[in-house]
Scaffold this motif. Structure first.
Motif, PDB file in Angstrom:
ATOM      1  N   THR A   1       0.828  -1.335   0.040  1.00  0.00           N
ATOM      2  CA  THR A   1       0.132  -0.033   0.315  1.00  0.00           C
ATOM      3  C   THR A   1       0.857   1.166   0.129  1.00  0.00           C
ATOM      4  O   THR A   1       0.586   2.074  -0.715  1.00  0.00           O
ATOM      5  CB  THR A   1      -0.779   0.038   1.223  1.00  0.00           C
ATOM      6  OG1 THR A   1      -1.614  -1.455   1.305  1.00  0.00           O
ATOM      7  CG2 THR A   1      -1.896   1.313   1.208  1.00  0.00           C
TER       8      THR A   1
ATOM      9  N   VAL B   1       2.082   1.937  -3.505  1.00  0.00           N
ATOM     10  CA  VAL B   1       1.177   2.351  -4.401  1.00  0.00           C
ATOM     11  C   VAL B   1       1.098   4.117  -3.955  1.00  0.00           C
ATOM     12  O   VAL B   1       1.019   4.656  -4.910  1.00  0.00           O
ATOM     13  CB  VAL B   1       0.094   1.644  -4.325  1.00  0.00           C
ATOM     14  CG1 VAL B   1      -1.075   2.436  -4.941  1.00  0.00           C
ATOM     15  CG2 VAL B   1       0.122   0.335  -4.805  1.00  0.00           C
ATOM     16  N   LEU B   2       1.101   4.234  -2.823  1.00  0.00           N
ATOM     17  CA  LEU B   2       0.936   5.731  -2.298  1.00  0.00           C
ATOM     18  C   LEU B   2       2.049   6.754  -2.772  1.00  0.00           C
ATOM     19  O   LEU B   2       1.820   7.929  -2.969  1.00  0.00           O
ATOM     20  CB  LEU B   2       0.361   5.821  -1.111  1.00  0.00           C
ATOM     21  CG  LEU B   2      -0.953   5.171  -0.658  1.00  0.00           C
ATOM     22  CD1 LEU B   2      -1.417   5.295   0.712  1.00  0.00           C
ATOM     23  CD2 LEU B   2      -1.891   5.969  -1.483  1.00  0.00           C
ATOM     24  N   ILE B   3       3.313   6.104  -2.556  1.00  0.00           N
ATOM     25  CA  ILE B   3       4.344   6.990  -2.339  1.00  0.00           C
ATOM     26  C   ILE B   3       5.088   7.023  -3.652  1.00  0.00           C
ATOM     27  O   ILE B   3       5.501   8.038  -4.152  1.00  0.00           O
ATOM     28  CB  ILE B   3       5.172   6.636  -1.116  1.00  0.00           C
ATOM     29  CG1 ILE B   3       4.501   6.714   0.024  1.00  0.00           C
ATOM     30  CG2 ILE B   3       6.533   7.328  -1.345  1.00  0.00           C
ATOM     31  CD1 ILE B   3       5.513   6.694   1.407  1.00  0.00           C
TER      32      ILE B   3
ATOM     33  N   ARG C   1       6.366   7.115  -7.369  1.00  0.00           N
ATOM     34  CA  ARG C   1       5.849   7.756  -8.695  1.00  0.00           C
ATOM     35  C   ARG C   1       6.132   6.984  -9.904  1.00  0.00           C
ATOM     36  O   ARG C   1       5.403   7.523 -10.930  1.00  0.00           O
ATOM     37  CB  ARG C   1       6.593   9.092  -8.773  1.00  0.00           C
ATOM     38  CG  ARG C   1       6.094  10.204  -7.916  1.00  0.00           C
ATOM     39  CD  ARG C   1       6.453  11.620  -7.681  1.00  0.00           C
ATOM     40  NE  ARG C   1       8.009  11.150  -7.779  1.00  0.00           N
ATOM     41  CZ  ARG C   1       8.951  12.467  -7.893  1.00  0.00           C
ATOM     42  NH1 ARG C   1       8.619  13.377  -8.294  1.00  0.00           N
ATOM     43  NH2 ARG C   1      10.036  12.281  -7.661  1.00  0.00           N
TER      44      ARG C   1
ATOM     45  N   VAL D   1       4.057   9.725 -12.576  1.00  0.00           N
ATOM     46  CA  VAL D   1       2.557   9.601 -12.754  1.00  0.00           C
ATOM     47  C   VAL D   1       1.919  10.777 -12.434  1.00  0.00           C
ATOM     48  O   VAL D   1       0.810  10.873 -12.577  1.00  0.00           O
ATOM     49  CB  VAL D   1       2.144   8.198 -11.603  1.00  0.00           C
ATOM     50  CG1 VAL D   1       1.536   8.935 -10.484  1.00  0.00           C
ATOM     51  CG2 VAL D   1       1.241   7.385 -12.513  1.00  0.00           C
ATOM     52  N   ASP D   2       2.737  11.576 -11.695  1.00  0.00           N
ATOM     53  CA  ASP D   2       2.419  13.106 -11.457  1.00  0.00           C
ATOM     54  C   ASP D   2       2.200  13.926 -12.494  1.00  0.00           C
ATOM     55  O   ASP D   2       1.389  14.940 -12.463  1.00  0.00           O
ATOM     56  CB  ASP D   2       3.475  13.499 -10.376  1.00  0.00           C
ATOM     57  CG  ASP D   2       3.069  12.979  -8.970  1.00  0.00           C
ATOM     58  OD1 ASP D   2       4.062  13.273  -8.116  1.00  0.00           O
ATOM     59  OD2 ASP D   2       2.124  12.482  -8.750  1.00  0.00           O
TER      60      ASP D   2
ATOM     61  N   LEU E   1       0.472  13.250 -15.352  1.00  0.00           N
ATOM     62  CA  LEU E   1      -0.691  13.178 -15.752  1.00  0.00           C
ATOM     63  C   LEU E   1      -2.068  13.630 -14.959  1.00  0.00           C
ATOM     64  O   LEU E   1      -2.878  12.892 -14.060  1.00  0.00           O
ATOM     65  CB  LEU E   1      -1.198  11.564 -15.714  1.00  0.00           C
ATOM     66  CG  LEU E   1      -0.413  10.655 -16.588  1.00  0.00           C
ATOM     67  CD1 LEU E   1      -0.895   9.104 -16.070  1.00  0.00           C
ATOM     68  CD2 LEU E   1      -0.281  10.931 -18.017  1.00  0.00           C
ATOM     69  N   ASP E   2      -2.048  14.839 -15.062  1.00  0.00           N
ATOM     70  CA  ASP E   2      -3.116  15.821 -14.142  1.00  0.00           C
ATOM     71  C   ASP E   2      -4.071  16.621 -15.063  1.00  0.00           C
ATOM     72  O   ASP E   2      -4.513  17.538 -14.615  1.00  0.00           O
ATOM     73  CB  ASP E   2      -2.439  16.537 -13.095  1.00  0.00           C
ATOM     74  CG  ASP E   2      -1.734  18.007 -13.811  1.00  0.00           C
ATOM     75  OD1 ASP E   2      -1.105  18.717 -13.347  1.00  0.00           O
ATOM     76  OD2 ASP E   2      -1.381  17.669 -15.143  1.00  0.00           O
TER      77      ASP E   2
ATOM     78  N   MET F   1      -6.938  15.742 -15.830  1.00  0.00           N
ATOM     79  CA  MET F   1      -8.289  15.564 -15.343  1.00  0.00           C
ATOM     80  C   MET F   1      -8.468  16.321 -14.237  1.00  0.00           C
ATOM     81  O   MET F   1      -9.560  16.031 -13.333  1.00  0.00           O
ATOM     82  CB  MET F   1      -8.385  14.088 -15.420  1.00  0.00           C
ATOM     83  CG  MET F   1      -8.323  13.432 -16.684  1.00  0.00           C
ATOM     84  SD  MET F   1      -9.889  13.231 -17.398  1.00  0.00           S
ATOM     85  CE  MET F   1     -10.715  11.996 -16.695  1.00  0.00           C
TER      86      MET F   1
END
Lengths: 642, 101
Positions: free
Chosen positions: B20, B23-25, B27, B93-94, B96-97, B99
């Motif tokens: 977990t 997933v959260l931390i 990138r 992943v950051d 892709l903003d 949206m």
């Protein structure tokens, strides 16, 4: 047979529908449909008249029910038509004179833009006017009442590109609505008191109310408000002279022969209510007497041929008001009938003059037309002689009926009636004066505008035939009653006015048999004096209005400006209402209502702006929130929730 | 000490937590996928433990299913990543903003 009454009502409606919906109809077809529908209605009216004649006097009352229109608890209202001598007379006038005017319009309105619209609106008017007079209850009378107000608005504003016409139409409509309000209040009172608004029940019950009580007087006065507004009497008369902006056939039909007489019809029809409220009856008589005189003075100073006739209409309708106001209802109706003939004729003559002189209205620019417009001259003369009450002509008999009735009531002991009588006698003199002033200025003397004069010619056949018919009627139409001997009109209408038990001044205490040489003599004398004055001043020469006005400048200005009624209304009513309206607009409409609606939008946007912040677009934030959600759900079950 | 089911469950929980956090931390999308796989496998361990502990084969059967699902998911996910990040050198992943609200 009495079901033909539906034909009377619906045929003009059919004419209206065909003409208004038939966009592609050519003028030649339109000009047939309009008059034809009304002519067929006239035939139905004649047939029903004959049918009524065939019944015995007391049986001349047919309430033809259409269907049950409203049902609410114990209240019910039918859509029904009442056929009795009073409504039959009115239908004959409306369809007969209406037909003649429509034929006249075929010639008068030839080539005008909106030809089809004109005939459609005229048919609609005739339909709504018929609805008004044929309804058997006050609600449908009100529907017809409002309908004629609407068509009057449409037709006054027929030349809608002219701002003056639009303003006049609006003014007429607004004043009409005041009348509608009055009738509605009366209707509400009837509903509260009698639980119905149909004639039969109301009229049977009204005599049980306290005689001359406040309630019944208020009811009668509210109806009077409606009548005054519709018939352009004091104090709601300022719309009528302006209404002359409409085409001349409109002035002839609506503002002379029919619509403006609706007030008289209303009072006559509501006679049981008025009988129960003598105060209201006196008010009617006084409004009539004073209005007649004032209108005559205003006609004296005016220089517009149609407006002089408009004031004359107001004055003559005031006579009808006097007739019904002294509780001799048949006299008022008699004058209504005769007036329809000669007033329509006079307006047709005015239209012929206007057509001949390229729509010139100013009588100061006319003169000497006798030689050029011979046909118009003689028919107009017939109308003038009728309206002033020349012995033998129609107007004489009906005016004598009214004046004699006032005299008889005065002699019987109602002292106020002396004032009424004096005023109507004086007005008779004034009528002769201003009508002959008009006549001489237009037709006699020397032409004051040579260019206009040179082009003048008599009207075409379509216009001439109705004028001829009305001229004949103006001459012989009055012989149905001769004061002192017989009165067929009164006999014909008596079943209507004796149907319901009433208190108050006895309706038949004054009949045509009550004849007074004094009254007759006084009237004839006044008329003669008026004529002689007009002869002396206007027959040969045409003195400039300024010179005439200089003889009594204050009076002249008063008459010319219609007693400043428009200005008074403007200051007292129009401006405060506009001011108040603006106030309400700013504080209630803009600040409060708009503010509230805007605030809702504003709050929504603000809130959504805040909430929008949750959607960051970062995947990891969303993963975090999924985790939180999962933790909450699992925790819920761990803690022991079900 | 005897290794009992609780030890396995604790290991499984730790693995899940690590997954977990990963997933959260992290990138890098591939690392995130690895973390997801870690979470799935920790759950597999839990199932097997209970299966052995309760003496029923149900848990092990479910492990099969989870593995199948994980495999399919990896296929789809890697295809998506490849197509999204085709043109970039470094994938993050950051970035892709689009949206966002």
């Amino acid at each position: 047979m009495q079901n033909l009454v539906w034909g009377i009502l619906l045929l003009p409606l059919a004419g209206f529908l065909i003409n208004s919906l038939g966009q592609r109809l050519r003028p030649r077809l339109v000009q047939w449909i309009g008059p034809a529908s009304v002519f067929l209605a006239f035939l139905c009216a004649v047939a029903d008249f004959a049918w009524l004649q065939g019944q015995t006097s007391v049986a001349r009352h047919a309430d033809v029910i259409g269907w049950r229109w409203a049902l609410a608890g114990t209240f019910h209202l039918d859509f029904g038509l009442l056929l009795d001598p009073l409504s039959s007379t009115m239908t004959l006038i409306i369809t007969g004179v209406g037909f003649l005017i429509l034929v006249y319009s075929v010639g008068y309105m030839h080539g005008e833009p909106g030809f089809r619209r004109f005939f459609a609106e005229m048919d609609l008017f005739i339909f709504t006017m018929l609805l008004l007079v044929l309804a058997d209850n006050y609600l449908w009378l009100l529907v017809g009442w409002a309908g004629v107000g609407l068509t009057s608005y449409l037709l006054i504003g027929y030349y809608f590109e002219r701002p003056s016409a639009v303003a006049a139409a609006r003014k007429a409509f607004v004043m009409n609505v005041i009348g509608d309000w009055g009738i509605m209040i009366a209707l509400f009172m009837m509903f509260i008191l009698f639980h119905t608004v149909s004639y039969s029940t109301v009229f049977s019950s009204v005599h049980t109310m306290p005689y001359a009580g406040v309630t019944v007087t208020v009811m009668a006065l509210m109806l009077l408000v409606g009548a005054v507004a519709k018939s352009a009497q004091l104090p709601l008369f300022t719309w009528l002279p302006d209404a002359m902006e409409g085409p001349t056939p409109v002035s002839a039909l609506i503002h002379a022969a029919t619509m403006v007489t609706a007030g008289v019809y209303l009072i006559a029809r509501s006679y049981p209510i008025y009988q129960q409220a003598p105060g209201a009856l006196h008010t009617v008589a006084f409004i009539g007497a004073i209005g007649a005189t004032l209108a005559a003075t205003m006609g004296l100073a005016n220089n517009d041929i149609k407006r002089v006739l408009a004031f004359s209409t107001m004055s003559q309708i005031a006579y009808m008001f006097v007739g019904v106001g002294v509780a001799v209802y048949s006299a008022g109706m008699f004058h209504l009938l005769e007036h329809a003939f000669f007033k329509a004729l006079l307006f047709m003559g005015a239209g012929a003059v206007m057509h001949a002189l390229s729509d010139e209205l100013n009588i100061q620019k006319m003169g000497g037309l006798r030689r050029k417009l011979t046909f118009t001259y003689w028919t107009f003369l017939a109308g003038v002689l009728a309206i002033i009450g020349t012995p033998g002509f129609s107007g004489f008999f009906s005016k004598e009926d009214v004046i004699g009735a006032a005299y008889a009531r005065a002699v019987q002991g109602d002292s106020w009636m002396w004032v009424v009588w004096a005023l109507v006698v004086i007005t008779a003199g004034l009528t002769a004066l201003y009508m002959f002033r008009l006549f001489f200025l237009v037709f006699h003397g020397e032409p004051r505008d040579q260019a206009l004069y040179d082009h003048a010619h008599d009207p075409g056949t379509a216009m001439k035939v109705p004028m001829a018919v009305l001229a004949v009627l103006s001459v012989i139409g009055g012989w149905i009653a001769i004061p002192g001997t017989y009165n067929l009109m009164e006999q014909w209408l008596s079943p209507v006015f004796h149907r319901y038990p009433v208190n108050g001044p006895r309706v038949d205490a004054v009949t045509a048999q009550t004849f007074s040489v004094v009254s007759l003599g006084a009237t004839l004398l006044a008329t003669l004096i008026g004529f002689l004055i007009a002869w002396q001043i206007y027959y040969r020469r045409s003195p400039a209005p300024e010179r005439m006005g200089a003889m009594a400048p204050a009076l002249y200005r008063l008459f010319l400006n219609r007693y400043y009624a428009d200005e008074i209304y403007d200051t007292l009513l129009v401006r405060p209402i506009k001011f108040f309206g603006n106030l309400v607009n700013r504080f209630v409409e803009q600040d409060t209502i708009d503010g509230t609606v805007d605030a809702v939008g504003f709050i929504t946007r603000w809130l959504s702006g805040r909430v929008r912040g949750v959607q960051t677009g970062y995947v990891r934030n969303y993963a975090l929130s999924i985790l939180f959600g999962a933790v909450v759900v699992v925790g819920f079950y761990i803690v022991g929730g079900r | 000490m005897t290794v009992g089911p609780q030890h396995f469950l604790i290991v499984s929980a730790i693995l899940f937590a690590l997954g977990t956090i990963g997933v959260l931390i992290r990138r890098d999308p591939l690392i995130i996928f690895m973390s997801i796989e870690l979470m799935l496998n920790s759950v597999n361990l839990t199932f097997v433990t209970f299966s052995r502990y309760l003496g029923s084969a149900d848990g092990q059967i479910f492990v099969f299913i989870i593995m199948t699902v994980a495999a399919a998911e990896v296929v789809v996910g890697l295809a998506l990543i490849v197509s999204i990040f085709q043109s970039r050198q470094q994938i993050d992943v950051d970035e892709l903003d689009e949206m966002r609200g």
